[in-house]
Design a protein around this motif. Structure first.
Motif, PDB file in Angstrom:
ATOM      1  N   ALA A  82       0.836  -1.211   0.000  1.00  8.06           N
ATOM      2  CA  ALA A  82       0.000   0.000   0.000  1.00  8.06           C
ATOM      3  C   ALA A  82       0.866   1.255   0.000  1.00  8.06           C
ATOM      4  O   ALA A  82       0.590   2.216  -0.731  1.00  8.06           O
ATOM      5  N   ARG A  83       1.936   1.237   0.776  1.00 10.17           N
ATOM      6  CA  ARG A  83       2.833   2.395   0.823  1.00 10.17           C
ATOM      7  C   ARG A  83       3.534   2.592  -0.520  1.00 10.17           C
ATOM      8  O   ARG A  83       3.663   3.715  -1.015  1.00 10.17           O
ATOM      9  N   PHE A  84       3.971   1.486  -1.144  1.00  6.59           N
ATOM     10  CA  PHE A  84       4.626   1.577  -2.442  1.00  6.59           C
ATOM     11  C   PHE A  84       3.674   2.151  -3.492  1.00  6.59           C
ATOM     12  O   PHE A  84       4.032   3.057  -4.242  1.00  6.59           O
ATOM     13  N   VAL A  85       2.466   1.624  -3.546  1.00  2.00           N
ATOM     14  CA  VAL A  85       1.510   2.072  -4.565  1.00  2.00           C
ATOM     15  C   VAL A  85       1.140   3.537  -4.369  1.00  2.00           C
ATOM     16  O   VAL A  85       1.015   4.288  -5.331  1.00  2.00           O
ATOM     17  N   GLU A  86       0.997   3.956  -3.128  1.00  2.00           N
ATOM     18  CA  GLU A  86       0.668   5.356  -2.867  1.00  2.00           C
ATOM     19  C   GLU A  86       1.757   6.286  -3.396  1.00  2.00           C
ATOM     20  O   GLU A  86       1.466   7.302  -4.020  1.00  2.00           O
ATOM     21  N   LYS A  87       3.011   5.917  -3.168  1.00  2.49           N
ATOM     22  CA  LYS A  87       4.113   6.800  -3.567  1.00  2.49           C
ATOM     23  C   LYS A  87       4.582   6.571  -5.000  1.00  2.49           C
ATOM     24  O   LYS A  87       4.880   7.515  -5.719  1.00  2.49           O
ATOM     25  N   TRP A  88       4.661   5.307  -5.439  1.00  3.79           N
ATOM     26  CA  TRP A  88       5.309   4.974  -6.704  1.00  3.79           C
ATOM     27  C   TRP A  88       4.392   4.310  -7.734  1.00  3.79           C
ATOM     28  O   TRP A  88       4.845   4.008  -8.836  1.00  3.79           O
ATOM     29  N   GLY A  89       3.141   4.045  -7.393  1.00  2.85           N
ATOM     30  CA  GLY A  89       2.268   3.270  -8.270  1.00  2.85           C
ATOM     31  C   GLY A  89       2.106   3.838  -9.670  1.00  2.85           C
ATOM     32  O   GLY A  89       2.230   3.115 -10.664  1.00  2.85           O
ATOM     33  N   ASP A  90       1.843   5.131  -9.764  1.00  2.00           N
ATOM     34  CA  ASP A  90       1.654   5.734 -11.090  1.00  2.00           C
ATOM     35  C   ASP A  90       2.936   5.648 -11.920  1.00  2.00           C
ATOM     36  O   ASP A  90       2.898   5.326 -13.104  1.00  2.00           O
ATOM     37  N   ARG A  91       4.048   5.906 -11.278  1.00  2.92           N
ATOM     38  CA  ARG A  91       5.333   5.850 -11.992  1.00  2.92           C
ATOM     39  C   ARG A  91       5.644   4.415 -12.420  1.00  2.92           C
ATOM     40  O   ARG A  91       6.128   4.177 -13.528  1.00  2.92           O
ATOM     41  N   ALA A  92       5.372   3.453 -11.533  1.00  2.00           N
ATOM     42  CA  ALA A  92       5.619   2.047 -11.878  1.00  2.00           C
ATOM     43  C   ALA A  92       4.787   1.643 -13.096  1.00  2.00           C
ATOM     44  O   ALA A  92       5.279   0.940 -13.982  1.00  2.00           O
ATOM     45  N   GLN A  93       3.537   2.090 -13.152  1.00  3.17           N
ATOM     46  CA  GLN A  93       2.703   1.777 -14.312  1.00  3.17           C
ATOM     47  C   GLN A  93       3.247   2.435 -15.572  1.00  3.17           C
ATOM     48  O   GLN A  93       3.267   1.818 -16.629  1.00  3.17           O
ATOM     49  N   GLU A  94       3.695   3.669 -15.467  1.00  2.80           N
ATOM     50  CA  GLU A  94       4.280   4.355 -16.627  1.00  2.80           C
ATOM     51  C   GLU A  94       5.484   3.588 -17.163  1.00  2.80           C
ATOM     52  O   GLU A  94       5.694   3.519 -18.366  1.00  2.80           O
ATOM     53  N   PHE A  95       6.267   3.019 -16.266  1.00  2.00           N
ATOM     54  CA  PHE A  95       7.462   2.261 -16.658  1.00  2.00           C
ATOM     55  C   PHE A  95       7.149   0.821 -17.037  1.00  2.00           C
ATOM     56  O   PHE A  95       8.039   0.083 -17.442  1.00  2.00           O
ATOM     57  N   GLN A 138      10.253  -5.496   3.309  1.00  2.00           N
ATOM     58  CA  GLN A 138      10.279  -5.804   4.741  1.00  2.00           C
ATOM     59  C   GLN A 138      10.379  -4.552   5.614  1.00  2.00           C
ATOM     60  O   GLN A 138      11.222  -4.448   6.496  1.00  2.00           O
ATOM     61  N   GLY A 139       9.498  -3.587   5.325  1.00  2.00           N
ATOM     62  CA  GLY A 139       9.426  -2.374   6.120  1.00  2.00           C
ATOM     63  C   GLY A 139      10.259  -1.216   5.602  1.00  2.00           C
ATOM     64  O   GLY A 139      10.129  -0.095   6.081  1.00  2.00           O
ATOM     65  N   ARG A 140      11.105  -1.479   4.629  1.00  2.00           N
ATOM     66  CA  ARG A 140      11.924  -0.406   4.057  1.00  2.00           C
ATOM     67  C   ARG A 140      11.144   0.253   2.926  1.00  2.00           C
ATOM     68  O   ARG A 140      10.260  -0.346   2.338  1.00  2.00           O
ATOM     69  N   GLY A 141      11.502   1.464   2.602  1.00  2.00           N
ATOM     70  CA  GLY A 141      10.857   2.169   1.509  1.00  2.00           C
ATOM     71  C   GLY A 141      11.707   2.172   0.258  1.00  2.00           C
ATOM     72  O   GLY A 141      12.930   1.992   0.320  1.00  2.00           O
ATOM     73  N   VAL A 142      11.069   2.372  -0.867  1.00  2.00           N
ATOM     74  CA  VAL A 142      11.769   2.521  -2.142  1.00  2.00           C
ATOM     75  C   VAL A 142      12.244   3.966  -2.234  1.00  2.00           C
ATOM     76  O   VAL A 142      11.475   4.896  -1.984  1.00  2.00           O
ATOM     77  N   ASP A 143      13.512   4.146  -2.562  1.00  2.00           N
ATOM     78  CA  ASP A 143      14.093   5.486  -2.667  1.00  2.00           C
ATOM     79  C   ASP A 143      14.083   6.024  -4.091  1.00  2.00           C
ATOM     80  O   ASP A 143      14.117   7.237  -4.290  1.00  2.00           O
ATOM     81  N   ASP A 144      14.081   5.124  -5.064  1.00  2.00           N
ATOM     82  CA  ASP A 144      14.060   5.545  -6.465  1.00  2.00           C
ATOM     83  C   ASP A 144      13.486   4.403  -7.282  1.00  2.00           C
ATOM     84  O   ASP A 144      13.653   3.234  -6.928  1.00  2.00           O
ATOM     85  N   LEU A 145      12.826   4.748  -8.364  1.00  2.00           N
ATOM     86  CA  LEU A 145      12.237   3.751  -9.244  1.00  2.00           C
ATOM     87  C   LEU A 145      12.473   4.185 -10.677  1.00  2.00           C
ATOM     88  O   LEU A 145      12.189   5.330 -11.039  1.00  2.00           O
ATOM     89  N   THR A 146      13.033   3.281 -11.464  1.00  2.00           N
ATOM     90  CA  THR A 146      13.256   3.546 -12.883  1.00  2.00           C
ATOM     91  C   THR A 146      12.614   2.414 -13.674  1.00  2.00           C
ATOM     92  O   THR A 146      12.043   1.491 -13.108  1.00  2.00           O
ATOM     93  N   GLU A 147      12.748   2.467 -14.971  1.00  2.00           N
ATOM     94  CA  GLU A 147      12.231   1.389 -15.810  1.00  2.00           C
ATOM     95  C   GLU A 147      12.997   0.092 -15.575  1.00  2.00           C
ATOM     96  O   GLU A 147      12.449  -0.995 -15.713  1.00  2.00           O
TER      97      GLU A 147
END
Length: 111
Positions: free
Chosen positions: A42-55, A84-93
């Motif tokens: 849920a935390r990942f999708v809130e922050k990175w979901g749109d970008r992940a879909q774009e990629f 495991q409780g850590r957050g994603v700091d950057d997301l690329t393709e």
């Protein structure tokens, strides 16, 4: 499991069906890891979901897990199970960065 505020999530967000599937049943023998994966997803999708879909990140590479050997088959383990409780700091393709670690995607040739 580290306590932190529950991420906001609303139906219709990116990866809605995958999140609902993850929330509906535990695909592992470990309820604690499942609870953490649900929170991390849920935390990942809130922050990175749109970008992940774009990629073009597919559901399986984010939320998937091997049904026979869930915590042994890393090649079939989606990103949220590795957080495991850590957050994603950057997301690329090509990869997700968690701290100093990069987790690379299984990129397929576009046809």
């Amino acid at each position: 499991m580290k306590e932190s505020p529950r991420p906001r999530y609303a139906p219709g967000m990116a990866y809605d069906k995958a999140l609902e599937q993850l929330r509906s049943r535990n695909p592992t023998p470990d309820p604690t890891r499942w609870e953490q994966a649900k929170h991390d997803a849920a935390r990942f999708v809130e922050k990175w979901g749109d970008r992940a879909q774009e990629f073009g990140w597919p559901d399986a590479e984010l939320f998937g897990i091997d049904p026979l050997a869930p915590f042994a088959r890393y090649e079939n383990m989606g990103l949220v199970w590795l957080l495991q409780g850590r957050g994603v700091d950057d997301l690329t393709e090509q990869f997700a960065r968690i701290g100093r670690t990069r987790m690379f995607r299984k990129l397929r040739e576009k046809t």
